[in-house]
Scaffold this motif. Structure first.
Motif, short mmCIF file in Angstrom:
data_model
loop_
_atom_site.label_atom_id
_atom_site.label_comp_id
_atom_site.label_asym_id
_atom_site.label_seq_id
_atom_site.Cartn_x
_atom_site.Cartn_y
_atom_site.Cartn_z
N ASP A 26 12.78 -7.80 -46.73
CA ASP A 26 13.81 -8.12 -45.73
C ASP A 26 13.76 -7.17 -44.54
O ASP A 26 14.02 -7.57 -43.41
CB ASP A 26 15.21 -8.08 -46.36
N GLU A 27 13.43 -5.91 -44.80
CA GLU A 27 13.40 -4.92 -43.73
C GLU A 27 12.02 -4.74 -43.12
O GLU A 27 11.80 -3.84 -42.32
CB GLU A 27 13.95 -3.59 -44.25
N GLY A 28 11.07 -5.59 -43.50
CA GLY A 28 9.75 -5.59 -42.88
C GLY A 28 8.82 -4.48 -43.32
O GLY A 28 7.88 -4.13 -42.61
N ARG A 29 9.06 -3.92 -44.47
CA ARG A 29 8.19 -2.86 -44.98
C ARG A 29 6.86 -3.47 -45.40
O ARG A 29 6.82 -4.46 -46.12
CB ARG A 29 8.86 -2.17 -46.17
N LEU A 30 5.77 -2.88 -44.96
CA LEU A 30 4.44 -3.45 -45.17
C LEU A 30 3.64 -2.67 -46.19
O LEU A 30 3.82 -1.47 -46.36
CB LEU A 30 3.67 -3.45 -43.85
N ILE A 31 2.72 -3.36 -46.84
CA ILE A 31 1.75 -2.71 -47.71
C ILE A 31 0.66 -2.14 -46.82
O ILE A 31 0.16 -2.82 -45.92
CB ILE A 31 1.16 -3.71 -48.72
N LEU A 32 0.29 -0.87 -47.03
CA LEU A 32 -0.65 -0.20 -46.14
C LEU A 32 -2.08 -0.73 -46.28
O LEU A 32 -2.75 -0.95 -45.29
CB LEU A 32 -0.63 1.31 -46.37
N GLY A 57 6.57 5.67 -49.75
CA GLY A 57 5.79 4.45 -49.83
C GLY A 57 5.09 4.24 -51.16
O GLY A 57 4.31 3.31 -51.32
N LYS A 58 5.39 5.10 -52.12
CA LYS A 58 4.76 5.00 -53.43
C LYS A 58 5.59 4.11 -54.36
O LYS A 58 6.81 4.19 -54.38
CB LYS A 58 4.63 6.40 -54.05
N VAL A 59 4.90 3.26 -55.13
CA VAL A 59 5.57 2.45 -56.14
C VAL A 59 5.88 3.37 -57.32
O VAL A 59 4.99 3.96 -57.91
CB VAL A 59 4.69 1.27 -56.58
N THR A 60 7.18 3.49 -57.65
CA THR A 60 7.59 4.39 -58.72
C THR A 60 7.85 3.67 -60.03
O THR A 60 7.88 4.29 -61.08
CB THR A 60 8.84 5.18 -58.31
N SER A 61 8.08 2.36 -59.97
CA SER A 61 8.21 1.59 -61.20
C SER A 61 7.87 0.13 -60.92
O SER A 61 8.01 -0.35 -59.79
CB SER A 61 9.61 1.70 -61.80
N ALA A 62 7.42 -0.54 -61.96
CA ALA A 62 7.09 -1.96 -61.89
C ALA A 62 7.60 -2.61 -63.17
O ALA A 62 7.11 -2.32 -64.25
CB ALA A 62 5.59 -2.16 -61.73
N LYS A 63 8.60 -3.46 -63.03
CA LYS A 63 9.23 -4.10 -64.18
C LYS A 63 8.92 -5.60 -64.14
O LYS A 63 9.11 -6.25 -63.12
CB LYS A 63 10.74 -3.88 -64.12
N ILE A 64 8.45 -6.12 -65.26
CA ILE A 64 8.10 -7.54 -65.31
C ILE A 64 9.37 -8.38 -65.29
O ILE A 64 10.34 -8.08 -65.97
CB ILE A 64 7.21 -7.85 -66.53
N VAL A 65 9.36 -9.42 -64.45
CA VAL A 65 10.52 -10.30 -64.30
C VAL A 65 10.26 -11.64 -64.97
O VAL A 65 11.11 -12.16 -65.68
CB VAL A 65 10.86 -10.51 -62.80
N GLU A 66 9.07 -12.18 -64.72
CA GLU A 66 8.74 -13.51 -65.24
C GLU A 66 7.23 -13.60 -65.38
O GLU A 66 6.49 -13.04 -64.57
CB GLU A 66 9.25 -14.56 -64.26
N THR A 67 6.76 -14.32 -66.40
CA THR A 67 5.32 -14.46 -66.60
C THR A 67 5.02 -15.64 -67.52
O THR A 67 5.90 -16.10 -68.25
CB THR A 67 4.71 -13.18 -67.20
N ASN A 68 3.78 -16.10 -67.47
CA ASN A 68 3.32 -17.06 -68.46
C ASN A 68 2.22 -16.43 -69.32
O ASN A 68 1.59 -17.09 -70.12
CB ASN A 68 2.83 -18.35 -67.81
N THR A 84 -0.55 1.24 -58.01
CA THR A 84 -1.42 1.87 -57.02
C THR A 84 -1.12 1.44 -55.59
O THR A 84 -1.68 1.99 -54.65
CB THR A 84 -2.91 1.57 -57.31
N LEU A 85 -0.25 0.44 -55.41
CA LEU A 85 0.06 -0.04 -54.06
C LEU A 85 0.80 1.04 -53.26
O LEU A 85 1.59 1.80 -53.80
CB LEU A 85 0.93 -1.29 -54.12
N LYS A 86 0.54 1.07 -51.97
CA LYS A 86 1.23 1.99 -51.05
C LYS A 86 1.88 1.18 -49.94
O LYS A 86 1.26 0.31 -49.35
CB LYS A 86 0.22 2.97 -50.42
N PHE A 87 3.13 1.50 -49.68
CA PHE A 87 3.89 0.83 -48.62
C PHE A 87 4.12 1.78 -47.46
O PHE A 87 3.90 2.99 -47.58
CB PHE A 87 5.24 0.35 -49.18
N THR A 88 4.61 1.25 -46.35
CA THR A 88 4.91 2.04 -45.17
C THR A 88 5.92 3.14 -45.53
O THR A 88 7.00 2.84 -46.03
CB THR A 88 5.52 1.15 -44.07
N PRO A 89 5.57 4.43 -45.29
CA PRO A 89 6.52 5.50 -45.57
C PRO A 89 7.52 5.66 -44.42
O PRO A 89 7.27 5.20 -43.31
CB PRO A 89 5.62 6.74 -45.69
#
Length: 111
Positions: A26-32, A57-68, A84-89
């Motif tokens: 929503d705030e336009g943060r981009l993946i580097l 910009g570091k991903v600190t957690s990743a929680k699964i929401v939905e999957t098959n 390992t993804l990095k976002f705009t700091p």
């Protein structure tokens, strides 16, 4: 022929279209880096994760929401990649931003 189809499939999913929603989006943060939202795996399937992104910009957690996906190893492969993804700091971002991301796995077909 299959290799050509996979190549075009990679091009189609190599955009922010798989960055689904969240305050970071929503705030336009981009993946580097140029991120790939489709990966080779041992099975076909997909998973949607909720990411927490800190001000650096570091991903600190990743929680699964939905999957098959049924295999835990496939889910962990996706989670490890997402960490390992990095976002705009930036100091103007909240302490933790959130984003939903969908990753697709495909099983390679040997010719």
């Amino acid at each position: 022929m299959n290799k050509i189809a996979v190549f075009f499939l990679f091009l189609a999913f190599q955009s922010n279209a798989q960055l689904l929603s969240g305050t970071a989006v929503d705030e336009g943060r981009l993946i580097l880096a140029n991120s790939i939202f489709i990966q080779e795996g041992t099975i076909d399937g997909w998973a949607t994760f909720e990411l927490a992104i800190n001000r650096n910009g570091k991903v600190t957690s990743a929680k699964i929401v939905e999957t098959n996906l049924k295999r835990t190893t496939a889910k962990m492969q996706i989670r490890d990649y997402l960490m390992t993804l990095k976002f705009t700091p930036g100091p103007h971002y909240p302490k933790f931003h959130h984003a939903k991301v969908k990753i697709t796995l495909y099983k390679s077909v040997d010719d």
